[in-house]
Design a protein around this motif. Structure first.
Motif, short mmCIF file in Angstrom:
data_model
loop_
_atom_site.label_atom_id
_atom_site.label_comp_id
_atom_site.label_asym_id
_atom_site.label_seq_id
_atom_site.Cartn_x
_atom_site.Cartn_y
_atom_site.Cartn_z
N GLY A 192 47.21 44.73 32.90
CA GLY A 192 47.80 44.56 31.57
C GLY A 192 49.26 44.17 31.58
N ALA A 193 50.00 44.53 32.64
CA ALA A 193 51.44 44.25 32.66
C ALA A 193 51.78 42.94 33.34
CB ALA A 193 52.16 45.40 33.37
N LEU A 194 50.77 42.16 33.72
CA LEU A 194 51.01 40.94 34.50
C LEU A 194 50.85 39.69 33.63
CD1 LEU A 194 48.93 42.01 37.61
CD2 LEU A 194 51.41 42.15 37.35
N ASP A 195 51.48 38.59 34.06
CA ASP A 195 51.34 37.35 33.30
C ASP A 195 49.97 36.75 33.54
OD1 ASP A 195 51.38 35.27 35.45
OD2 ASP A 195 53.38 36.05 35.81
N ARG A 207 47.28 37.46 36.57
CA ARG A 207 46.15 38.29 36.15
C ARG A 207 44.83 37.64 36.52
NH1 ARG A 207 47.99 39.19 31.34
NH2 ARG A 207 46.69 37.76 30.15
N ARG A 208 44.70 36.34 36.32
CA ARG A 208 43.46 35.65 36.68
C ARG A 208 43.22 35.70 38.18
NH1 ARG A 208 45.18 31.88 32.72
NH2 ARG A 208 46.08 30.58 34.36
N ASP A 209 44.28 35.47 38.96
CA ASP A 209 44.13 35.50 40.41
C ASP A 209 43.75 36.89 40.90
OD1 ASP A 209 44.66 32.80 40.80
OD2 ASP A 209 46.82 33.11 40.91
N LEU A 210 44.36 37.91 40.34
CA LEU A 210 44.06 39.27 40.77
C LEU A 210 42.67 39.70 40.36
CD1 LEU A 210 47.36 41.32 40.32
CD2 LEU A 210 46.23 40.65 42.43
#
Length: 370
Positions: free
Chosen positions: A191-194, A198-201
Motif C-alpha cells: 500500500g505504501a509503494l508507487d 507495486r506491480r513488480d512486487l
C-alpha cells in the motif's frame, strides 16, 4: 527507483533453504463462526472460512469490512468475542503470537531503523528461547540465503534508510520468512509503494509463494492486486463474507450487486422483467431473462462487455455526456433515456465521439439482481 524492475522481476535465485525442505509444512487454517465486537460495535459477524495448506488467499474489501480484524485474530494480535480459530485442527486461541509461528508483514515495513539489514532479518531468530535459538553462524547463513531469495544480496550491511521502499518491503518479507513460519500474514503489504514498484512486487510475491509453498493470507482493498495474486479471493463487507472463490469466479460470476460493483468496474440500470423479457423504460431489450420472476430488477454489466452500434435493435440508447482516455481504450459516459441514468462504455482509443452523439449498446455478458 527500486531495483526490482522489468526483467529483474522475473529472475529469482534458487533457494537452497526451500529446496532442502527448510520450510515448515504449511498449515490448514479454519475459522468457525468468529464474532468480534468493540464495545457495542460489531466488526465481524459470525465469519467462517477454510484456508487450505499452501494456499494464497486474499481478504478483499473496503475500509471497515473486517478484513484487518480477521487477519489480526489469525496472528494472535486480537481475539474473537466468540467463535474458534483452528490451526491444523488445534485451537489456535490458546497459543501466544510466538507459539503460533506466524510470519507478519505490514504496510509500513516495521523495520528497526537502528539495525542493519542483516540484523533486521535475523531478529526473530536471535530472540528465540536459548533452547530453540540457532547459533550465530547458522543465523547468518540463513539470512544470507534469504537475501539471495529476495534479490538483495550484497545489501546486508545497509540500514533501512539507505534502501528504497520496495527494497525495505523485501527485507520485511525476508524477516517474516526467517522464522520458517507455517502461516504468512500480510497486511496491505504494497500500500505504501508507487504503482510500478507495486506491480513488480506482486509478481515477485507470487513467485516467492510458489517456491516456498507457505499458507499465505493477505489483506488488500485493491481488486486488481487480489485478482492477480490470489488462489482464492474472500470478498468482505461490513464484517461479513460476501463471496469466496477463485479470481475467475468472483469476477465472472459475482453472487450479489455488491460483489459485482466492487470487483472490477461496472454499470447498473433499473429495469423490469416481464415474462422473460427485460424492459428499460418500458422498451424491450434484446436480452432474455430465463427463470427470473417478473418485477423490478437491476441490470449489471461491465464497460468492456458491450456490443456497440449506431442503431442497435433492442439496445440501450444513450447520449454521450463525457469521454476520456482510459489506458488502451476510450471511456465514454452515456446518459440513458428517460431517467437520465449514466453508464460507462469502453470504445477503441482512436474513436472520439462528440458530446451529444447517440450510441446504442447491448451487454454481451450481464447479470440481473432482484
Amino acid at each position: 527507483m527500486d531495483a526490482l524492475v522489468g526483467n529483474e522481476a522475473n529472475r529469482l535465485a534458487p533457494s537452497t533453504l526451500a529446496s532442502k525442505g527448510g520450510w515448515e509444512k504449511p498449515m490448514q487454517v479454519t475459522v468457525e463462526d468468529v464474532v468480534r465486537t468493540f464495545g457495542i460495535t460489531p466488526a465481524l459477524h459470525g465469519v467462517s472460512l477454510d484456508i487450505h495448506p499452501g494456499e494464497l488467499v486474499a481478504l478483499l474489501g473496503p475500509s471497515g469490512s473486517g478484513k484487518t480484524t480477521l487477519l489480526r485474530i489469525l496472528a494472535g494480535l486480537d481475539f474473537p468475542t466468540a467463535g474458534r480459530v483452528l490451526f491444523d485442527g488445534e485451537d489456535a486461541l490458546k497459543f501466544t503470537v510466538q507459539e503460533r509461528n506466524v510470519g507478519l508483514v505490514f504496510q509500513n515495513y516495521a523495520l528497526f531503523r537502528h539495525m542493519r539489514v542483516l540484523e533486521n532479518i535475523g531478529f526473530g531468530l536471535r530472540v528465540r528461547p536459548r533452547s530453540r535459538r540457532p547459533n550465530r553462524n547458522d543465523i547468518r547463513h540463513r539470512v544470507l540465503e534469504l537475501l539471495d531469495l529476495v534479490q538483495l544480496s550484497g545489501l546486508e550491511k545497509r540500514y533501512p534508510a539507505q534502501l528504497s521502499g520496495g527494497q525495505r518491503q523485501r527485507v520485511a518479507f525476508a524477516r517474516a520468512l526467517a522464522i520458517e513460519p507455517r502461516l504468512l500474514l500480510l497486511d496491505e503489504p504494497f500500500g505504501a509503494l508507487d504503482a510500478m514498484v507495486r506491480r513488480d512486487l506482486r509478481r515477485w510475491l507470487r513467485e516467492i509463494h510458489d517456491k516456498t509453498g507457505h499458507t499465505t493470507v493477505f489483506v488488500t482493498h485493491d481488486q486488481e492486486e487480489a485478482l492477480e495474486l490470489a488462489d482464492r479471493v474472500v470478498v468482505m463487507s461490513q464484517g461479513r463474507i460476501k463471496q469466496v472463490g477463485t479470481p475467475d469466479e468472483v469476477y465472472d460470476r459475482p453472487n450479489s450487486p455488491f460483489v459485482f460493483s466492487f470487483i472490477g468496474e461496472s454499470s447498473a440500470l433499473p429495469v423490469d422483467v416481464e415474462k422473460g423479457k427485460i424492459l428499460l423504460d418500458g422498451r424491450p431489450l434484446n436480452l432474455v431473462a430465463k427463470d427470473i420472476p417478473s418485477g423490478p430488477a437491476e441490470l449489471y454489466f461491465r464497460p468492456h462487455d458491450l456490443e456497440v452500434e449506431d442503431n442497435l435493435l433492442g439496445g440501450i440508447q444513450g447520449t454521450v455526456s463525457a469521454q476520456r482516455r482510459h489506458g488502451g481504450s476510450r471511456r465514454v459516459e452515456l446518459e440513458v433515456d428517460e431517467q437520465r441514468h449514466r453508464i460507462e462504455i469502453d470504445l477503441p482509443a482512436d474513436f472520439e465521439p462528440n458530446l451529444g452523439d447517440r450510441i446504442s449498446v447491448l451487454p454481451r455478458r450481464w447479470k440481473l439482481y432482484r
